[in-house]
Design a protein around this motif. Structure first.
Motif, PDB file in Angstrom:
ATOM      1  N   TYR A 139     -29.067  33.847  17.713  1.00  0.00           N
ATOM      2  CA  TYR A 139     -28.725  35.030  16.928  1.00  0.00           C
ATOM      3  C   TYR A 139     -28.113  34.705  15.565  1.00  0.00           C
ATOM      4  O   TYR A 139     -28.584  35.184  14.531  1.00  0.00           O
ATOM      5  N   LEU A 140     -27.066  33.908  15.549  1.00  0.00           N
ATOM      6  CA  LEU A 140     -26.372  33.654  14.283  1.00  0.00           C
ATOM      7  C   LEU A 140     -27.235  32.827  13.336  1.00  0.00           C
ATOM      8  O   LEU A 140     -27.320  33.131  12.137  1.00  0.00           O
ATOM      9  N   MET A 141     -27.891  31.787  13.854  1.00  0.00           N
ATOM     10  CA  MET A 141     -28.722  30.943  12.992  1.00  0.00           C
ATOM     11  C   MET A 141     -29.891  31.742  12.421  1.00  0.00           C
ATOM     12  O   MET A 141     -30.261  31.556  11.249  1.00  0.00           O
ATOM     13  N   ALA A 142     -30.467  32.639  13.201  1.00  0.00           N
ATOM     14  CA  ALA A 142     -31.576  33.456  12.698  1.00  0.00           C
ATOM     15  C   ALA A 142     -31.120  34.309  11.521  1.00  0.00           C
ATOM     16  O   ALA A 142     -31.769  34.353  10.477  1.00  0.00           O
ATOM     17  N   ASN A 143     -30.002  34.982  11.676  1.00  0.00           N
ATOM     18  CA  ASN A 143     -29.483  35.823  10.597  1.00  0.00           C
ATOM     19  C   ASN A 143     -29.119  35.011   9.368  1.00  0.00           C
ATOM     20  O   ASN A 143     -29.423  35.408   8.233  1.00  0.00           O
ATOM     21  N   TRP A 144     -28.472  33.891   9.568  1.00  0.00           N
ATOM     22  CA  TRP A 144     -28.038  33.066   8.444  1.00  0.00           C
ATOM     23  C   TRP A 144     -29.225  32.404   7.747  1.00  0.00           C
ATOM     24  O   TRP A 144     -29.260  32.284   6.521  1.00  0.00           O
ATOM     25  N   SER A 145     -30.218  31.990   8.518  1.00  0.00           N
ATOM     26  CA  SER A 145     -31.415  31.373   7.928  1.00  0.00           C
ATOM     27  C   SER A 145     -32.150  32.378   7.047  1.00  0.00           C
ATOM     28  O   SER A 145     -32.631  32.037   5.959  1.00  0.00           O
ATOM     29  N   ILE A 146     -32.244  33.614   7.497  1.00  0.00           N
ATOM     30  CA  ILE A 146     -32.933  34.640   6.716  1.00  0.00           C
ATOM     31  C   ILE A 146     -32.146  34.976   5.459  1.00  0.00           C
ATOM     32  O   ILE A 146     -32.722  35.159   4.378  1.00  0.00           O
ATOM     33  N   PHE A 147     -30.832  35.038   5.578  1.00  0.00           N
ATOM     34  CA  PHE A 147     -29.993  35.288   4.396  1.00  0.00           C
ATOM     35  C   PHE A 147     -30.218  34.198   3.346  1.00  0.00           C
ATOM     36  O   PHE A 147     -30.459  34.484   2.162  1.00  0.00           O
ATOM     37  N   ASN A 148     -30.146  32.943   3.763  1.00  0.00           N
ATOM     38  CA  ASN A 148     -30.333  31.833   2.825  1.00  0.00           C
ATOM     39  C   ASN A 148     -31.743  31.807   2.247  1.00  0.00           C
ATOM     40  O   ASN A 148     -31.936  31.499   1.065  1.00  0.00           O
ATOM     41  N   ALA A 149     -32.724  32.135   3.082  1.00  0.00           N
ATOM     42  CA  ALA A 149     -34.102  32.166   2.596  1.00  0.00           C
ATOM     43  C   ALA A 149     -34.265  33.247   1.529  1.00  0.00           C
ATOM     44  O   ALA A 149     -34.926  33.031   0.506  1.00  0.00           O
ATOM     45  N   LYS A 150     -33.646  34.402   1.744  1.00  0.00           N
ATOM     46  CA  LYS A 150     -33.731  35.483   0.763  1.00  0.00           C
ATOM     47  C   LYS A 150     -33.104  35.076  -0.566  1.00  0.00           C
ATOM     48  O   LYS A 150     -33.637  35.396  -1.639  1.00  0.00           O
ATOM     49  N   VAL A 151     -31.975  34.381  -0.503  1.00  0.00           N
ATOM     50  CA  VAL A 151     -31.316  33.927  -1.732  1.00  0.00           C
ATOM     51  C   VAL A 151     -32.225  32.949  -2.476  1.00  0.00           C
ATOM     52  O   VAL A 151     -32.433  33.067  -3.692  1.00  0.00           O
ATOM     53  N   ALA A 152     -32.784  31.970  -1.739  1.00  0.00           N
ATOM     54  CA  ALA A 152     -33.645  30.966  -2.370  1.00  0.00           C
ATOM     55  C   ALA A 152     -34.924  31.599  -2.920  1.00  0.00           C
ATOM     56  O   ALA A 152     -35.360  31.274  -4.035  1.00  0.00           O
ATOM     57  N   LEU A 153     -35.515  32.499  -2.166  1.00  0.00           N
ATOM     58  CA  LEU A 153     -36.758  33.138  -2.603  1.00  0.00           C
ATOM     59  C   LEU A 153     -36.525  34.040  -3.810  1.00  0.00           C
ATOM     60  O   LEU A 153     -37.376  34.126  -4.701  1.00  0.00           O
ATOM     61  N   THR A 154     -35.377  34.705  -3.855  1.00  0.00           N
ATOM     62  CA  THR A 154     -35.048  35.551  -5.003  1.00  0.00           C
ATOM     63  C   THR A 154     -34.870  34.708  -6.253  1.00  0.00           C
ATOM     64  O   THR A 154     -35.370  35.051  -7.337  1.00  0.00           O
ATOM     65  N   SER A 155     -34.181  33.580  -6.114  1.00  0.00           N
ATOM     66  CA  SER A 155     -33.961  32.689  -7.254  1.00  0.00           C
ATOM     67  C   SER A 155     -35.291  32.176  -7.802  1.00  0.00           C
ATOM     68  O   SER A 155     -35.512  32.142  -9.024  1.00  0.00           O
ATOM     69  N   THR A 156     -36.186  31.776  -6.898  1.00  0.00           N
ATOM     70  CA  THR A 156     -37.500  31.267  -7.312  1.00  0.00           C
ATOM     71  C   THR A 156     -38.311  32.355  -8.015  1.00  0.00           C
ATOM     72  O   THR A 156     -38.942  32.112  -9.050  1.00  0.00           O
ATOM     73  N   ALA A 157     -38.280  33.560  -7.462  1.00  0.00           N
ATOM     74  CA  ALA A 157     -39.026  34.664  -8.068  1.00  0.00           C
ATOM     75  C   ALA A 157     -38.476  35.006  -9.450  1.00  0.00           C
ATOM     76  O   ALA A 157     -39.250  35.247 -10.394  1.00  0.00           O
ATOM     77  N   ASN A 158     -37.163  35.032  -9.574  1.00  0.00           N
ATOM     78  CA  ASN A 158     -36.548  35.345 -10.873  1.00  0.00           C
ATOM     79  C   ASN A 158     -36.940  34.309 -11.932  1.00  0.00           C
ATOM     80  O   ASN A 158     -37.191  34.651 -13.087  1.00  0.00           O
ATOM     81  N   LYS A 159     -37.009  33.066 -11.507  1.00  0.00           N
ATOM     82  CA  LYS A 159     -37.379  31.992 -12.435  1.00  0.00           C
ATOM     83  C   LYS A 159     -38.773  32.202 -12.996  1.00  0.00           C
ATOM     84  O   LYS A 159     -39.055  31.883 -14.161  1.00  0.00           O
ATOM     85  N   HIS A 160     -39.658  32.760 -12.195  1.00  0.00           N
ATOM     86  CA  HIS A 160     -41.047  32.986 -12.616  1.00  0.00           C
ATOM     87  C   HIS A 160     -41.302  34.430 -13.042  1.00  0.00           C
ATOM     88  O   HIS A 160     -42.461  34.820 -13.216  1.00  0.00           O
ATOM     89  N   ASN A 161     -40.244  35.221 -13.161  1.00  0.00           N
ATOM     90  CA  ASN A 161     -40.350  36.615 -13.602  1.00  0.00           C
ATOM     91  C   ASN A 161     -41.230  37.439 -12.659  1.00  0.00           C
ATOM     92  O   ASN A 161     -42.056  38.241 -13.091  1.00  0.00           O
TER      93      ASN A 161
END
Length: 862
Positions: free
Chosen positions: A531-553
């Motif tokens: 439970y906890l790792m699933a939630n935390w993994s998704i949170f971190n993935a969202k942060v990383a994916l948002t950063s990557t998307a912002n970099k490429h507009n």
């Protein structure tokens, strides 16, 4: 704080008066109905419930409880007679659950009255004298959207006939119409709840479309109307915010029963049901608009809607714009010549057509990456493609594969007959274009790649489209990677970085408005890492994916695969979205609505409107706030990293225990789920062979634990992680994180909700089992540790103390279905013994039948 406590107390009081008291009243009426020619069933059931409660409190086994009841209260003799009466009890209890649902739904508005407010309106009011805030709201509303995607999962059982009874019963209960309630309870008692054979994907779609036709058609339009009015009042352009999605007939991941013809049938069905809704509205409109000057347009709209609603042989076209044109003419004439009389009716229908157009809900296509790789391999053997790829393509590195891809349109010629899965994929790719032509582009424009593990999974799928009737310049399809496991979530950012930098994909995204949809799945990540790792993994993935998307507009739209229970991403969903920081893309909220979540949160127009409003409020609140998410501060991030890792290790250790899967197979109805006639989808992904955890579907995994009333995927490892931090001297930091992070607090709240639906006293006798006693005790110890640590962290004395009405609802529901749980364990125990073939068949049916009521009562258990 005092005001919040008062509001909670009032809500609990309303719940007790409006729901619990009325249930006791109507239930006494219900129990006197002489169903199934067994006059004393209703009389015996309360005695049986009391026997079950006393037996569990005294730690007796289900067999002892049932044996003692029959000896004390009945003259029943013989196995068949015992099973017959237990079946009658099950049938009564199933309908008690429906009665409680209907009463709760009827009281929904009163219970939630204090929660109703519009975040959009609140912010717009604040922005009147605050230009920066006003501009920010205007910018947010340009891009903001909410997409609810209905999915067919085997935890939504009721056929349309039962759903209609529930709807009518809810209406009667609202006005305390005892005569109608009595009649409907009799009808409910005599109406079959379940199908004798498993539904086809089209059957599932038709069942789920009941909610589109009877709930979402009205609720979404009402919400959109309110948004339009609010924006107009503040001189902002009305904006379409709501979208509906649909998976039955399109989701073929691991479901061999979904074929291209089913996809085509579902697309046609959605269109036809929608036009029947339009026609129903138009008839009411036509009854009012009887003036001169609109006759021709009225006649044209009537003919169009009637033909599209009822003529199955009609050549389908995307005609929503022309219908809106005729209706706009009618509205203009009413404004000009008839004082605007009844223009509200015309505006309402126009709004609905602009919302749903010719498709009602977008049909998503989903397939596993491993299947798609096989399809690509098959096509590479076809002329003229075969000459473009080396024979050792599959052995190439990821970079070499990507460099080999050519993205050329071609017509394939392959003499070999394709495998059925391959053939279905190729046909579906071709048919998407036809669906877009008849129902509009929005009708089917997303292809989801589940188990997406690398960039080439998406790029190869694009090639499949180009090889099967699509051209690069008119590729009106969004390719959606689905990242599910803990490992895949960790590398998701790198995969998208490769895609965003790829020339062809970059060009394709530009043609799609530079908007990327990414799906994140809770279910498999929970099964994978707890439970906890699933939630935390998704949170971190969202942060990383948002950063990557912002970099490429790139404008990013996260699509969350959420089930009903916390272990599958459910729970207080809107609180998750409201707690996102600015580091996570949040302008587009997309989530799956599945199983009992559909009926519990969107089963009536009132509840659907409320929950849609809550999600919109959450998105707007998160979009306006500039506050940094504290979980990204080094101290807090390190703390959650360590907790997630500790929890993950505990869960993996449990999963690797040699008794883990056999415990589930022996004591839960897991092995019988495949015999339940409620789904077209198999229990596991692979066919044949022994059961493996990796092949087991997350929904079956979670359902099995919930039937045991142990809900392991919703809490296991949490207590160990919190205890570890306490022992390291970090407790104050954990408490600070809980108090300051809405996201972490929501994780904790949902975990406590999952634990509230657990009851280890029911299975306490397992500890005496020679083989599994110690394993059961390890589960129970983690439950008690988690409960103790969560209460200490929250400062509460009981689980769900902050949600007294929900807590009371769970308690009543658990009391209703306790006999079902014990009957199930009794039947499973008998099945483990030496019994005759007839007895085996009887006990199997008995165990299987209990599953329905337990899941229905839990509402978001599976």
């Amino acid at each position: 704080m005092m005001q919040k406590q008062r509001a909670k107390g009032q809500r609990e009081s309303v719940f007790n008066n409006e729901v619990v008291s009325r249930f006791e009243l109507y239930n006494s009426l219900f129990l006197t109905l002489p169903f199934y020619k067994i006059k004393d069933t209703g009389t015996l059931l309360p005695l049986f419930i009391k026997s079950c409660e006393d037996g569990v409190n005294n730690r007796k086994t289900p067999a002892d409880i049932i044996r003692a009841f029959f000896e004390k209260y009945t003259q029943t003799e013989g196995t068949k007679d015992v099973i017959d009466l237990l079946f009658r009890f099950i049938q009564y209890i199933e309908r008690q659950v429906v009665l409680f649902d209907a009463i709760e739904d009827a009281s929904f508005t009163k219970i939630n009255a204090s929660d109703e407010h519009s975040a959009l309106l609140d912010y717009l009011k604040k922005g009147v004298d605050n230009n920066p805030l006003s501009e920010k709201i205007e910018k947010l509303m340009e891009d903001f959207s909410l997409r609810l995607v209905l999915t067919a999962h085997p935890t939504q059982f009721y056929p349309g006939s039962v759903l209609s009874i529930i709807t009518d019963l809810t209406t009667a209960i609202k006005t305390n119409d005892l005569s109608t309630i009595h009649s409907l309870l009799q009808q409910l008692g005599k109406t079959p709840f379940f199908n004798k054979k498993s539904p086809t994907p089209v059957d599932e779609a038709l069942s789920l479309a009941w909610y589109l036709e009877n709930v979402f058609y009205f609720a979404a339009a009402n919400i959109q109307s309110e948004i339009d009015r609010t924006l107009t009042d503040f001189n902002l352009e009305p904006k379409k915010i709501l979208e509906l999605g649909f998976w039955p007939g399109g989701d073929r991941d691991g479901n061999p029963n979904v074929h291209t013809d089913a996809t085509i049938q579902v697309a046609r069905m959605l269109r036809q049901i929608l036009f029947r809704c339009y026609y129903r509205d138009f008839r009411n409109l036509k009854r009012r608009i009887t003036f001169r000057g609109v006759e021709d347009d009225i006649a044209k709209v009537h003919d169009i809607l009637y033909a599209n609603a009822f003529d199955s042989s009609l050549q389908m076209e995307n005609i929503s714009d022309s219908i809106v044109g005729y209706l706009s003419n009618i509205k203009n004439t009413l404004d000009t010549d008839h004082d605007g009389l009844f223009t509200d009716l015309v505006s309402d229908l126009i709004r609905k057509i602009e919302l749903y157009k010719c498709h009602f809900a977008s049909l998503d296509i989903r397939q596993d990456s491993r299947v798609l790789r096989d399809v690509h391999a098959y096509c590479r053997q076809s002329k003229p493609i075969i000459s473009l790829f080396p024979e050792n393509y599959d052995e190439l590195s990821e970079e070499e594969k990507i460099n080999t891809l050519v993205f050329k349109s071609a017509r394939l010629q392959n003499p070999a007959t394709p495998d059925p899965l391959i053939d279905d994929t190729l046909q579906t790719i071709s048919e998407i274009k036809q669906i877009q032509e008849s129902n509009g582009e929005e009708a089917c424009h997303r292809f989801i790649i589940s188990n997406c593990q690398r960039a080439s999974d998406i790029l190869q799928l694009i090639e499949l489209f180009l090889w099967n009737g699509w051209e690069e310049d008119s590729l009106t399809v969004d390719f959606v990677p689905l990242f599910e496991t803990v490992h895949d979530l960790e590398v998701a950012g790198d995969i998208m970085e490769t895609l965003y930098a790829h020339p062809f994909y970059k060009k394709h995204l530009a043609s799609r408005g530079n908007k990327q949809h990414i799906m994140l799945g809770f279910s498999d990540s929970t099964k994978d890492g707890g439970y906890l790792m699933a939630n935390w993994s998704i949170f971190n993935a969202k942060v990383a994916l948002t950063s990557t998307a912002n970099k490429h507009n790139i404008q990013l739209a996260f699509f969350d695969g959420r089930g009903g229970p916390p272990s599958r991403g459910g729970g207080k969903t809107h609180r998750f979205y409201a707690s996102m920081g600015k580091e996570i893309a949040n302008k587009n909220i997309q989530l799956t609505i599945q199983g009992q979540t559909i009926s519990s949160q969107f089963g009536s127009i009132d509840s659907a409107e409320f929950n849609i409003e809550q999600l919109i409020n959450a998105g707007i609140s998160a979009g306006i706030r500039e506050k940094h998410n504290i979980l990204l501060d080094p101290v807090h991030k390190n703390l959650l990293d360590n907790m997630a890792r500790t929890s993950f290790n505990a869960f993996v250790s449990l999963r690797k225990h040699p008794l883990f899967l056999s415990y589930l197979e022996k004591f839960s109805p897991l092995t019988l789920l495949s015999k339940i006639t409620i789904s077209s989808r198999p229990v596991k992904r692979s066919s044949g062979g022994s059961l493996k955890l990796e092949d087991l579907r997350a929904i079956s995994f979670v359902t099995a634990w919930s039937q045991l009333k142990q809900n392991i995927p919703g809490f296991y490892g949490m207590g160990t992680a919190l205890k570890d931090q306490e022992e390291q001297g970090n407790w104050d930091k954990v408490v600070e994180t809980y108090n300051e992070s809405g996201y972490f607090k929501t994780i904790i709240d949902n975990c406590m909700m999952s634990m509230s639906k657990s009851d280890f006293s029911i299975t306490a006798h397992f500890q005496n089992d020679e083989e599994y006693g110690q394993f059961w005790k390890s589960l129970y110890d983690e439950f008690e540790l988690s409960k103790r640590m969560l209460l200490k962290l929250s400062g509460h004395e009981t689980l769900m103390e902050n949600y007294p009405a929900e807590k009371r609802s769970i308690a009543v529901r658990e009391k209703i279905v306790l006999p079902l749980v014990l009957i199930q364990h009794f039947a499973l125990e008998r099945l483990r013994g030496d019994i005759s073939a007839d007895e085996r068949q009887w006990y199997e049916k008995l165990a299987i039948r209990t599953v329905y009521g337990i899941v229905n009562a839990g509402r978001n258990l599976a």
